[in-house]
Structure formats: C-alpha cells, structure tokens
Design an enzyme around this catalytic site. Sequence first.
Site, PDB file in Angstrom:
ATOM      1  N   TRP A 181       3.667  -4.115   2.147  1.00 50.06           N
ATOM      2  CA  TRP A 181       4.095  -2.539   2.506  1.00 50.06           C
ATOM      3  C   TRP A 181       4.056  -2.020   1.105  1.00 50.06           C
ATOM      4  O   TRP A 181       4.999  -2.034   0.255  1.00 50.06           O
ATOM      5  CB  TRP A 181       5.594  -2.728   2.916  1.00 50.06           C
ATOM      6  CG  TRP A 181       5.819  -3.163   4.427  1.00 50.06           C
ATOM      7  CD1 TRP A 181       5.449  -2.557   5.372  1.00 50.06           C
ATOM      8  CD2 TRP A 181       6.168  -4.608   4.494  1.00 50.06           C
ATOM      9  NE1 TRP A 181       5.715  -3.295   6.461  1.00 50.06           N
ATOM     10  CE2 TRP A 181       5.996  -4.742   5.976  1.00 50.06           C
ATOM     11  CE3 TRP A 181       6.417  -5.659   4.008  1.00 50.06           C
ATOM     12  CZ2 TRP A 181       6.304  -5.630   6.699  1.00 50.06           C
ATOM     13  CZ3 TRP A 181       6.441  -7.046   4.574  1.00 50.06           C
ATOM     14  CH2 TRP A 181       6.843  -6.977   6.022  1.00 50.06           C
ATOM     15  N   HIS A 200       8.828   0.886   6.801  1.00 45.06           N
ATOM     16  CA  HIS A 200       8.833   0.619   8.166  1.00 45.06           C
ATOM     17  C   HIS A 200      10.208   0.972   8.812  1.00 45.06           C
ATOM     18  O   HIS A 200      11.089   1.285   8.158  1.00 45.06           O
ATOM     19  CB  HIS A 200       8.629  -1.034   8.473  1.00 45.06           C
ATOM     20  CG  HIS A 200       9.205  -1.924   7.877  1.00 45.06           C
ATOM     21  ND1 HIS A 200       8.982  -3.313   7.964  1.00 45.06           N
ATOM     22  CD2 HIS A 200      10.100  -1.679   6.996  1.00 45.06           C
ATOM     23  CE1 HIS A 200      10.006  -3.850   6.999  1.00 45.06           C
ATOM     24  NE2 HIS A 200      10.512  -2.953   6.549  1.00 45.06           N
ATOM     25  N   ARG A 226       4.047   5.103   3.372  1.00 46.99           N
ATOM     26  CA  ARG A 226       3.203   4.104   2.536  1.00 46.99           C
ATOM     27  C   ARG A 226       2.214   4.649   1.541  1.00 46.99           C
ATOM     28  O   ARG A 226       1.683   5.661   1.823  1.00 46.99           O
ATOM     29  CB  ARG A 226       2.667   3.229   3.436  1.00 46.99           C
ATOM     30  CG  ARG A 226       3.428   2.268   4.419  1.00 46.99           C
ATOM     31  CD  ARG A 226       2.813   1.230   5.104  1.00 46.99           C
ATOM     32  NE  ARG A 226       3.800   0.672   6.173  1.00 46.99           N
ATOM     33  CZ  ARG A 226       3.486  -0.352   6.966  1.00 46.99           C
ATOM     34  NH1 ARG A 226       2.499  -0.876   7.094  1.00 46.99           N
ATOM     35  NH2 ARG A 226       4.584  -0.680   7.963  1.00 46.99           N
ATOM     36  N   GLN A 240       6.738   5.140  13.479  1.00 42.30           N
ATOM     37  CA  GLN A 240       7.004   3.725  14.171  1.00 42.30           C
ATOM     38  C   GLN A 240       8.033   3.794  14.966  1.00 42.30           C
ATOM     39  O   GLN A 240       9.046   4.835  15.097  1.00 42.30           O
ATOM     40  CB  GLN A 240       7.275   2.589  13.160  1.00 42.30           C
ATOM     41  CG  GLN A 240       6.037   2.115  12.064  1.00 42.30           C
ATOM     42  CD  GLN A 240       6.336   0.832  11.470  1.00 42.30           C
ATOM     43  OE1 GLN A 240       7.658   0.504  11.143  1.00 42.30           O
ATOM     44  NE2 GLN A 240       5.242   0.336  10.936  1.00 42.30           N
ATOM     45  N   VAL A 283      10.873 -12.613  10.801  1.00 43.60           N
ATOM     46  CA  VAL A 283      10.858 -13.323  12.139  1.00 43.60           C
ATOM     47  C   VAL A 283      10.213 -14.660  12.112  1.00 43.60           C
ATOM     48  O   VAL A 283       9.504 -15.246  11.238  1.00 43.60           O
ATOM     49  CB  VAL A 283       9.708 -12.500  13.136  1.00 43.60           C
ATOM     50  CG1 VAL A 283      10.610 -11.218  13.539  1.00 43.60           C
ATOM     51  CG2 VAL A 283       8.426 -12.370  12.455  1.00 43.60           C
ATOM     52  N   ALA A 337      12.055  -9.024  18.077  1.00 44.49           N
ATOM     53  CA  ALA A 337      12.008  -7.398  17.485  1.00 44.49           C
ATOM     54  C   ALA A 337      10.541  -7.249  17.654  1.00 44.49           C
ATOM     55  O   ALA A 337       9.754  -7.998  17.461  1.00 44.49           O
ATOM     56  CB  ALA A 337      12.500  -7.679  16.000  1.00 44.49           C
TER      57      ALA A 337
HETATM   58  C1  YSA Z   1       7.257  -6.847  13.015  1.00 46.02           C
HETATM   59  C2  YSA Z   1       7.953  -7.942  13.478  1.00 46.02           C
HETATM   60  C3  YSA Z   1       9.144  -7.600  13.848  1.00 46.02           C
HETATM   61  O1  YSA Z   1      10.298  -8.323  14.320  1.00 46.02           O
HETATM   62  C4  YSA Z   1       9.850  -5.928  13.701  1.00 46.02           C
HETATM   63  C5  YSA Z   1       8.750  -5.191  13.347  1.00 46.02           C
HETATM   64  C6  YSA Z   1       7.555  -5.520  12.865  1.00 46.02           C
HETATM   65  C7  YSA Z   1       6.549  -4.742  12.165  1.00 46.02           C
HETATM   66  C8  YSA Z   1       6.741  -4.457  10.821  1.00 46.02           C
HETATM   67  N1  YSA Z   1       8.088  -3.886  10.447  1.00 46.02           N
HETATM   68  C9  YSA Z   1       5.632  -3.692  10.158  1.00 46.02           C
HETATM   69  O2  YSA Z   1       5.771  -2.615   9.822  1.00 46.02           O
HETATM   70  N2  YSA Z   1       4.287  -4.237  10.357  1.00 46.02           N
HETATM   71  S1  YSA Z   1       3.108  -3.272  10.083  1.00 46.02           S
HETATM   72  O3  YSA Z   1       3.059  -3.107   8.852  1.00 46.02           O
HETATM   73  O4  YSA Z   1       1.960  -4.184  10.757  1.00 46.02           O
HETATM   74  O5  YSA Z   1       3.203  -2.054  10.889  1.00 46.02           O
HETATM   75  C10 YSA Z   1       3.413  -2.173  12.063  1.00 46.02           C
HETATM   76  C11 YSA Z   1       2.388  -1.061  12.973  1.00 46.02           C
HETATM   77  O6  YSA Z   1       2.286   0.194  12.361  1.00 46.02           O
HETATM   78  C12 YSA Z   1       0.648  -1.500  12.863  1.00 46.02           C
HETATM   79  O7  YSA Z   1       0.730  -2.638  13.889  1.00 46.02           O
HETATM   80  C13 YSA Z   1       0.198  -0.392  13.205  1.00 46.02           C
HETATM   81  O8  YSA Z   1      -0.252  -0.004  14.444  1.00 46.02           O
HETATM   82  C14 YSA Z   1       1.040   0.653  12.576  1.00 46.02           C
HETATM   83  N3  YSA Z   1       0.477   1.057  11.100  1.00 46.02           N
HETATM   84  C15 YSA Z   1       0.412   0.260   9.927  1.00 46.02           C
HETATM   85  N4  YSA Z   1       0.091   0.816   8.819  1.00 46.02           N
HETATM   86  C16 YSA Z   1      -0.162   2.042   9.307  1.00 46.02           C
HETATM   87  C17 YSA Z   1      -0.246   2.257  10.726  1.00 46.02           C
HETATM   88  N5  YSA Z   1      -0.342   3.161  11.472  1.00 46.02           N
HETATM   89  C18 YSA Z   1      -0.762   4.182  10.556  1.00 46.02           C
HETATM   90  N6  YSA Z   1      -1.224   4.281   9.389  1.00 46.02           N
HETATM   91  C19 YSA Z   1      -0.716   3.158   8.586  1.00 46.02           C
HETATM   92  N7  YSA Z   1      -0.951   3.308   7.286  1.00 46.02           N
END
Ligand code: YSA
Length: 369
Positions: A181, A200, A226, A240, A283, A337
């Site tokens: 992140w 997030h 981000r 999100q 997780v 989650a």
């Molecule tokens: C994972 C496990 C859990 O128990 C709960 C939540 C999570 C998600 C975790 N907090 C998270 O942020 N994962 S992630 O970095 O992969 O982002 C989740 C989703 O946000 C991605 O699958 C994607 O659809 C979206 N995303 C990530 N970066 C992005 C984005 N959408 C647009 N622009 C970006 N830069």
Amino acid sequence: MIEKLDEIKSNAIDELSSLQSIKELEDWRVRYLGKKSALTQILRGLASRPLEERKAVGASANELKSLLERSHRQKKEALKEKAYQEMEAAAVGKQIISPTGIPSEEKFGIPTVFLGIPDVTLPGRPIPLGRLHPTTQMVREICDIFVALGFQVVEGPEVEWDYYNFEALNIPPDHPARDMWATLWIDTKSGERPMLLRTHTSPMQIRVMERTTPPVRVVVPGKVYRYEATDATHESMFYQIEGLAVDKNITLADLKGTLYEFARRLFGAERKVRFRCDYFPFVEPGVEMAIDCMVCGGTGCRLCSGTGWIEILGAGMVHPAVLRRVNYDPEIYTGFAFGLGLERMSMLRYGVEDIRLFYSNDLRFLRQF
Ligand code: YSA
C-alpha cells in the site's frame, strides 16, 4: 415448460427493442415481470412440481427473470438518456420572438420584443437536470445488495492513524507488507502518532469490532488514497467497499457463498468468478476474487492486461491476531472480510476501458450513466 420460457424470452426481447417511452416500458415490465405475468406464474407454480422438473425449470426461469430485469434497467437508462438529449436539443437556439416572427406580448402598449423582453408566451426553457455520479450509483447498488444479505452500512474517517490502517491489522512498522500500500502520509510533529490518508477501508474492521460485540455484519464504502502512478486500471484516489462478518462458526464457505451471490446479483448469473490464494497480513487464509473480463469476454484485452480476468477484490478469514487485538476470542469467534475496488466494478459492468474517465469531469462521459 422450457419452451414456454423460450417463447416468453423471445417475445419480451422483441417487444423491448421497439419501446419508445418510459410509460411503454412500465407496461412491458408489468406484462413480463409483474405479479400476474406468465413468468411469475411459472415461478409460483414450481413448488407443486416434481423435484427434477423444479430444478430444471427453476434454474431457467430464474435466469430469464434476471435477464429481463437487467434488460429493463438498461432500457430505462437508454430511454432516460434519449429524453434528456431531446430536452437539451430543444433548449439550443430557442427563439426570443414567437415562431411566426410576430411579437405576441405587449408592455406599455409596445411589443415586448422591441423592449428586449422575451416573448412570455413561448414555452419555458428546460433546465438541464443533474444526475448521480456513476460511482455514487454503484456504491448505492452494492450496499443495497449487501443490506439484502443482512449487512449494515457504516462509514469511517479518510484521515486515519497508522495504528488502524496498519498496526492493528497485523502489519507492524517496518513489516514488508506495508509496501503493498503506497502510502500518503500526513505531516505530524515529532513524537506525535503517525497519521496518513487511509490506503484501504480495512481500518474500519478494527474500529467496528472495537465498539461491537459479535455478531458483526457490516459493509463500509468510502474513498481511499494511494501514492501511485495512474494507468487504465489504477487511480491515486478511488473507492473501496469493505465487508466484515464475525460470528460463531463462520467458515470460508460462508465467504465464498456470500461473494458468489454478490457477483451473481451485480453482474448476472452468466459471469464467471475465480478465487485464487492471495496474501494479506490480516487474514488467514487469504484469497483474491476475479471476474471474467466483460469487454473482451475473457479472450484478453487492454483492460484485463491480456489475461481475460479482472481482479476485483481481496478477502480472507480474519486473522486470529486481529481478533485478539479487539478482545474477541478466536477460539469462539471466526469471521471473514473482503475489500473490493468499486471503480473496477463499474468498469466491468459498463465496459469502461480507462478508470481515469470517472474523475476527469468530462460531461460527455458522465451523461452516459
Ligand atoms: C483483503 C482482505 C480482507 O480481509 C479485507 C480487505 C482486503 C483488501 C485489502 N484491504 C486491499 O486493499 N487490497 S488491494 O490492495 O488488493 O485492493 C483491493 C481492491 O481495490 C483491488 O482488488 C482492486 O479492485 C482495487 N484497487 C487496488 N488498487 C487500486 C484499485 N482500484 C483502483 N485504483 C487502484 N490504484
């Protein structure tokens, strides 16, 4: 019975394409989806049918119902857009004097047109109507789906403590997982607690659990930030929706069932869903869920980087260390989650090829929703 369903489908789709107004569309809805429609009668009559027939006909009838509901939604949007464009076109170049060229109003005995006053007998100029941003529409639609599945909607702060964004989620300072992140930090004075723009919506898992005793079932929509370069699928500010369910006896099967049902309701039964292992420190086990690309149908395109799949969310079973942090006993309670990227849902739903279109304020784009 299957033939009857085919007949309903072909009639409904044929008629739908020729509808010209919202009124006609509403009549169509009542005819094909209303309480007295043939489809509803078939669905109602299923209970009294033998099991085998119930299975076969039930699946086809429910599929047809989803198809008709989706087609209805799309047609409604198309008709609204058409009406809007007609209204706008009517507003352009509206004459000040009446179409005959003869001023029809007088003031002080002088035709108003010579006084520079518009002809009051002309119809009023339409006021352009605003509409909800596609992201707002999607937030509401997704929250509605989860509310129907028994979740509550809560919101939380966008400026967050490091503690909630990372530490309480099992990501201590200097843990390599922080690199997942790219973070925008807020300046704080030396000795003050580190503060950031949340990367997030997961910090809300901790905030909710801190103030609730199980069972917990919440979804949390909101903006996240981000520090990263933008491209067709990445923005530096995006939305999100977090989901969290904690109770006795919650298993990975509940996670999969809930997310399958969500994908089915949002994208329709014909969409393919893929779960793969993934790593998130909060997780155990962790998964990612992807959907087959709607733009190319899974053959590979720019949007899906040639893979045919688009990752839409990360998820998993809440880590026991996270549960202990909020004084939940992991021997008694378990939970799942997930965190999904909202714009990617809209991109899939509408076939939008570049995420940056959502926030570049181009009305030609926004008016299409
Ligand atoms: C994972 C496990 C859990 O128990 C709960 C939540 C999570 C998600 C975790 N907090 C998270 O942020 N994962 S992630 O970095 O992969 O982002 C989740 C989703 O946000 C991605 O699958 C994607 O659809 C979206 N995303 C990530 N970066 C992005 C984005 N959408 C647009 N622009 C970006 N830069």
